[in-house]
Design a protein around this motif. Structure first.
Motif, PDB file in Angstrom:
ATOM      1  N   ARG A 151      41.385  41.514  33.218  1.00  0.00           N
ATOM      2  CA  ARG A 151      40.448  41.566  33.229  1.00  0.00           C
ATOM      3  C   ARG A 151      39.458  40.265  34.408  1.00  0.00           C
ATOM      4  NH1 ARG A 151      40.232  35.946  32.377  1.00  0.00           N
ATOM      5  NH2 ARG A 151      42.096  35.770  32.587  1.00  0.00           N
ATOM      6  N   ARG A 154      36.983  43.080  36.385  1.00  0.00           N
ATOM      7  CA  ARG A 154      35.875  42.729  35.823  1.00  0.00           C
ATOM      8  C   ARG A 154      35.275  41.112  35.542  1.00  0.00           C
ATOM      9  NH1 ARG A 154      39.015  45.673  31.636  1.00  0.00           N
ATOM     10  NH2 ARG A 154      39.228  43.287  30.604  1.00  0.00           N
ATOM     11  N   LEU A 155      35.843  40.438  35.957  1.00  0.00           N
ATOM     12  CA  LEU A 155      35.220  39.212  35.677  1.00  0.00           C
ATOM     13  C   LEU A 155      34.730  39.353  37.586  1.00  0.00           C
ATOM     14  CD1 LEU A 155      35.044  36.988  34.461  1.00  0.00           C
ATOM     15  CD2 LEU A 155      37.241  36.222  35.123  1.00  0.00           C
ATOM     16  N   VAL A 157      33.170  41.519  39.163  1.00  0.00           N
ATOM     17  CA  VAL A 157      32.056  41.638  39.219  1.00  0.00           C
ATOM     18  C   VAL A 157      31.302  41.298  38.527  1.00  0.00           C
ATOM     19  CG1 VAL A 157      30.784  43.770  38.055  1.00  0.00           C
ATOM     20  CG2 VAL A 157      33.531  44.528  39.699  1.00  0.00           C
ATOM     21  N   LYS A 158      31.523  40.736  37.266  1.00  0.00           N
ATOM     22  CA  LYS A 158      30.537  39.670  36.549  1.00  0.00           C
ATOM     23  C   LYS A 158      30.050  38.412  37.329  1.00  0.00           C
ATOM     24  CE  LYS A 158      32.012  41.438  32.230  1.00  0.00           C
ATOM     25  NZ  LYS A 158      32.715  41.230  30.307  1.00  0.00           N
ATOM     26  N   ARG A 159      30.886  38.419  37.863  1.00  0.00           N
ATOM     27  CA  ARG A 159      30.480  36.882  39.144  1.00  0.00           C
ATOM     28  C   ARG A 159      29.545  36.837  40.219  1.00  0.00           C
ATOM     29  NH1 ARG A 159      35.445  32.442  36.902  1.00  0.00           N
ATOM     30  NH2 ARG A 159      35.640  32.820  34.734  1.00  0.00           N
ATOM     31  N   GLY A 160      29.600  38.375  40.888  1.00  0.00           N
ATOM     32  CA  GLY A 160      28.895  38.362  41.967  1.00  0.00           C
ATOM     33  C   GLY A 160      29.618  38.969  43.038  1.00  0.00           C
ATOM     34  N   GLU A 162      30.749  41.079  45.846  1.00  0.00           N
ATOM     35  CA  GLU A 162      31.144  42.408  46.266  1.00  0.00           C
ATOM     36  C   GLU A 162      31.752  42.449  47.533  1.00  0.00           C
ATOM     37  OE1 GLU A 162      26.738  42.444  47.338  1.00  0.00           O
ATOM     38  OE2 GLU A 162      26.364  42.502  45.445  1.00  0.00           O
ATOM     39  N   TYR A 215      30.217  36.609  48.231  1.00  0.00           N
ATOM     40  CA  TYR A 215      29.500  36.784  46.820  1.00  0.00           C
ATOM     41  C   TYR A 215      28.158  35.616  47.937  1.00  0.00           C
ATOM     42  CZ  TYR A 215      27.475  33.034  43.630  1.00  0.00           C
ATOM     43  OH  TYR A 215      27.001  32.402  42.774  1.00  0.00           O
ATOM     44  N   ARG A 246      36.208  33.618  41.320  1.00  0.00           N
ATOM     45  CA  ARG A 246      35.483  34.796  40.949  1.00  0.00           C
ATOM     46  C   ARG A 246      36.141  35.738  41.165  1.00  0.00           C
ATOM     47  NH1 ARG A 246      30.111  32.938  40.763  1.00  0.00           N
ATOM     48  NH2 ARG A 246      29.358  31.090  41.746  1.00  0.00           N
TER      49      ARG A 246
END
Length: 327
Positions: A151, A154-155, A157-160, A162, A215, A246
């Motif tokens: 989780r 994945r989180l 990635v969702k929170r930007g 890189e 980020y 993040r």
């Protein structure tokens, strides 16, 4: 740590000098050992970090290599010779249902005791670690992780978050983040020059890779990986005080695992687990993070000392164990 490159790096620091030994059997290379030697005042010590390199299932070979190392210790007149064999003592949490004793590692312990070696009071490297089998598919590796770890990957990635590979020019940035982490988590680090030499040496040799999590174009975490043969080690990790929510460290580990697999490595070593498996151990917090990736807890036999002059060795252990620092 048994590579030629590690010996050259330690030579560059000016405190340790490498000596390499190759062991042949019937004309074929059978084992190798990179010995680091150093003077401490009038005294001399020898250290074979994470070695010697050999098949520890071959006890006759191990005995021959140990005998030659003992001869070198006597010839050099050292206080001690320390080795740190990559021999597995067991796997799984001690006392748990997963606890498995490795007879091969125990046999090496018995052999060392018979030859007069003793379990070292000073353990330089981690005795325990977590290893991930990279021979599985990425999907299988990910599915084996804890739900919470998946989780958070994945989180991130969702929170930007890189991830990008680092370059030599990023070394000051890597050290800056490492300084921040050492201050926050209260552990000592060396000077920038030491890490610059180490990281640059192995990056240029193609034996290391650093990954940076960003980020908004700002670096917020990194990992530094070393790889040799079929194994990759996660040696260093750091993060900024900002943007920790993040979950950049989770994204970094997943990218590191995929990178190591893509390099053809079969094992990803997370480099370090507690000596004592409860919250009293200073590694416990890091271990909780690492175990979410569901690597196998691997316990090695640890470092062993050979002391040609036992009385001097006993005195040294009482008055000077802190003189050498971490190798």
């Amino acid at each position: 740590m048994q590579t030629w490159d590690w010996g050259e790096f330690k030579r560059e620091t000016g405190r340790w000098q490498p000596l390499r030994l190759a062991f042949e059997r019937r004309g074929q290379l059978a084992a190798m050992a990179s010995l680091l030697t150093r003077r401490v005042g009038p005294l001399r010590v020898l250290y074979v970090s994470k070695g010697p390199a050999l098949d520890y299932a071959d006890h006759d070979l191990a005995a021959q290599v140990f005998a030659e190392l003992e001869n070198h210790a006597r010839q050099f007149g050292v206080v001690w010779l320390k080795i740190d064999p990559d021999a597995v003592a067991g796997t799984g949490m001690p006392g748990s249902a997963e606890d498995r004793v490795c007879s091969g590692g125990r046999a090496i312990e018995s052999l060392l005791k018979q030859r007069g070696w003793r379990f070292a009071e000073t353990q330089v490297q981690f005795r325990n670690t977590l290893t991930i089998d990279l021979r599985r598919s990425e999907d299988e590796i990910l599915a084996a992780m804890s739900g919470n770890t998946r989780r958070k990957i994945r989180l991130a990635v969702k929170r930007g978050v890189e991830i990008r590979p680092a370059a030599i020019s990023d070394l000051p940035l890597l050290y800056q983040l490492y300084q921040v982490t050492s201050e926050r988590d209260d552990f000592l680090i060396r000077s920038f020059d030491y890490y610059r030499r180490a990281w640059e040496h192995f990056l240029r040799a193609g034996l290391a890779q650093a990954l940076i999590a960003e980020y908004g174009g700002v670096a917020i975490a990194h990992v530094i990986l070393f790889h040799f043969g079929a194994k990759c080690w996660y040696f260093y990790g750091a993060s900024a005080n900002e943007e920790r929510g993040r979950m950049p460290n989770y994204a970094l580990q997943w990218e590191a695992i995929k990178w190591a697999k893509g390099m053809g490595c079969e094992t990803y070593d997370m480099w370090g687990a507690p000596e004592v498996f409860d919250e009293s151990d200073g590694m416990w917090g890091v271990y909780r993070f690492k175990r979410g990736f569901r690597g196998q807890l691997t316990r090695y036999i640890g470092a062993w000392d050979f002391a040609p002059r036992p009385t001097l060795y006993a005195i040294y252990n009482r008055v000077a164990p802190s003189l050498l620092g971490v190798v």
